[in-house]
Design an enzyme around this catalytic site. Structure first.
Site, PDB file in Angstrom:
ATOM      1  CG  LEU A 157     -20.465 -27.265  37.259  1.00 28.94           C
ATOM      2  CD1 LEU A 157     -19.667 -26.774  38.464  1.00 28.94           C
ATOM      3  CD2 LEU A 157     -21.739 -26.450  37.091  1.00 28.94           C
ATOM      4  CG  HIS A 158     -20.069 -26.680  29.625  1.00 30.90           C
ATOM      5  ND1 HIS A 158     -21.292 -27.169  30.013  1.00 30.90           N
ATOM      6  CD2 HIS A 158     -20.286 -26.020  28.463  1.00 30.90           C
ATOM      7  CE1 HIS A 158     -22.199 -26.830  29.110  1.00 30.90           C
ATOM      8  NE2 HIS A 158     -21.626 -26.127  28.162  1.00 30.90           N
TER       9      HIS A 158
END
Length: 364
Positions: A199-200
């Site tokens: 996740l970013h």
């Protein structure tokens, strides 16, 4: 991942296509940058602009300011840019304003979400670049709708898959990756296997409540399937800033620092499922035949949903949990390999670009 196969193809072309590799330094974390050059057997950059971090405006402007003298000094016949990051648009703007033709690799992808900075970069780059190399046939329709003439567009396939197929045999085993991180390898060797998480995206990790919600869903997933969470620096910093570290603690979620390309390739290839908001991982999981649950409301890579192994689940708790249940019950969505995702996209680019440059030279 995109430039390495292109540079190989240029070097192997007969005659070879001389190149100068300019690294803007937009990605500056050692584990996410220097290690990639080693893993991909990518030559060290001829020039590193060392731009580093900053707001979108600052970063784009700084790339432009530092790239212009490079063009003035070396006077290239063409500038080739890849993807949709700030550097892509910045270098394109500088080159086009100086009358230097631009080739854009991975053109025509659209999420139709103008809230994504990458979408702005994609649209503007495609409008002013001279050659547009696409990864899927639907990209042509996107470009035609925006008034771009079809003569500028070439469907060549996906250079990301060139990298994946070239490196798959030397991918690092998940066990070695976890041992290097001093993590418990029993997590990935259980009877149900394991999932991989990344996740970013700012929309997922920059707001405390959104990040708390997603980490809560991941904890629920981990009760059914152990997870290996390769944590982006931005995500880790926000987890610490919002006091959410306890949500990823325990023996069912293994948190790793940013991983090199070969480590991620090995982790994904053996995973039961990948949960991500990354565009590239949507493509790589499709090529690997690994089910992917994309934690976004839209995708600029629709072919991974229509033909590949990707399912859009957004931030819908039930959709995420249901997708994992489906994987555990019957293996999940596997899909098929899209057209021209065959490991030879870069060779097609080299052949076409060489012809185009020769034709342009003869015309002048």
């Amino acid at each position: 991942m995109k430039m390495a196969p292109i540079l190989r193809a240029f070097a192997n072309h007969a005659p070879s296509i001389p190149t100068m590799l300019v690294h803007t330094g937009q990605h500056y974390d050692n584990a996410m940058n220097d290690q990639l050059f080693v893993d991909l057997r990518l030559p060290r950059p001829d020039i590193n602009l060392e731009v580093g971090s900053g707001s979108h405006a600052v970063q784009t402007a700084e790339v432009m300011r530092r790239f212009e003298p490079v063009l003035d000094e070396h006077k290239p016949s063409c500038v080739l840019v890849v993807g949709d990051v700030n550097s892509t648009l910045a270098c394109t703007l500088v080159a086009v304003k100086k009358g230097i033709p631009v080739a854009h690799v991975e053109a025509g992808l659209r999420s139709y979400d103008r809230g994504m900075p990458e979408e702005i970069n994609r649209v503007l780059t495609d409008q002013i670049a001279d050659l547009l190399y696409t990864t899927e046939r639907s990209a042509l329709d996107n470009l035609l709708r925006e008034g771009i003439v079809g003569e500028r567009v070439r469907f060549v396939g996906n250079v990301m898959i060139d990298s994946l197929l070239f490196n798959r045999e030397v991918a690092r085993s998940p066990e070695k990756t976890l041992l290097s991180a001093k993590a418990d390898i029993s997590v990935i060797n259980g009877p149900q296997g394991y999932g991989v998480v990344t996740l970013h995206r700012p929309s997922n990790v920059d707001e405390a409540e959104t990040l708390r919600f997603l980490l809560g869903v991941l904890r629920e997933v981990s009760t059914k399937l152990p997870l290996v969470f390769a944590m982006h620096p931005r995500t880790r910093a926000n987890i610490e800033r919002f006091g959410l570290a306890d949500m990823v603690a325990g023996d069912r979620i293994v948190c790793l620092p940013p991983q090199g390309y070969l480590e991620m390739l090995g982790l994904m290839a053996k995973a039961k499922v990948v949960l991500t908001d990354s565009g590239g991982l949507q493509e790589e999981t499709t090529a690997l035949g690994v089910p992917c649950l994309t934690i976004r409301e839209n995708t600029e890579r629709p072919i991974t949903v229509e033909q590949g192994s990707n399912t859009m689940v957004g931030r819908d708790r039930m959709a995420i949990l249901g997708g994992v249940e489906e994987v555990l019950a019957g293996g999940g969505k596997r899909g098929r390999i899209p057209e021209l995702w065959d490991g030879h996209a870069a060779e097609r680019i080299a052949d076409d670009l060489a012809r185009w440059l020769i034709g342009r030279h003869l015309a002048t």
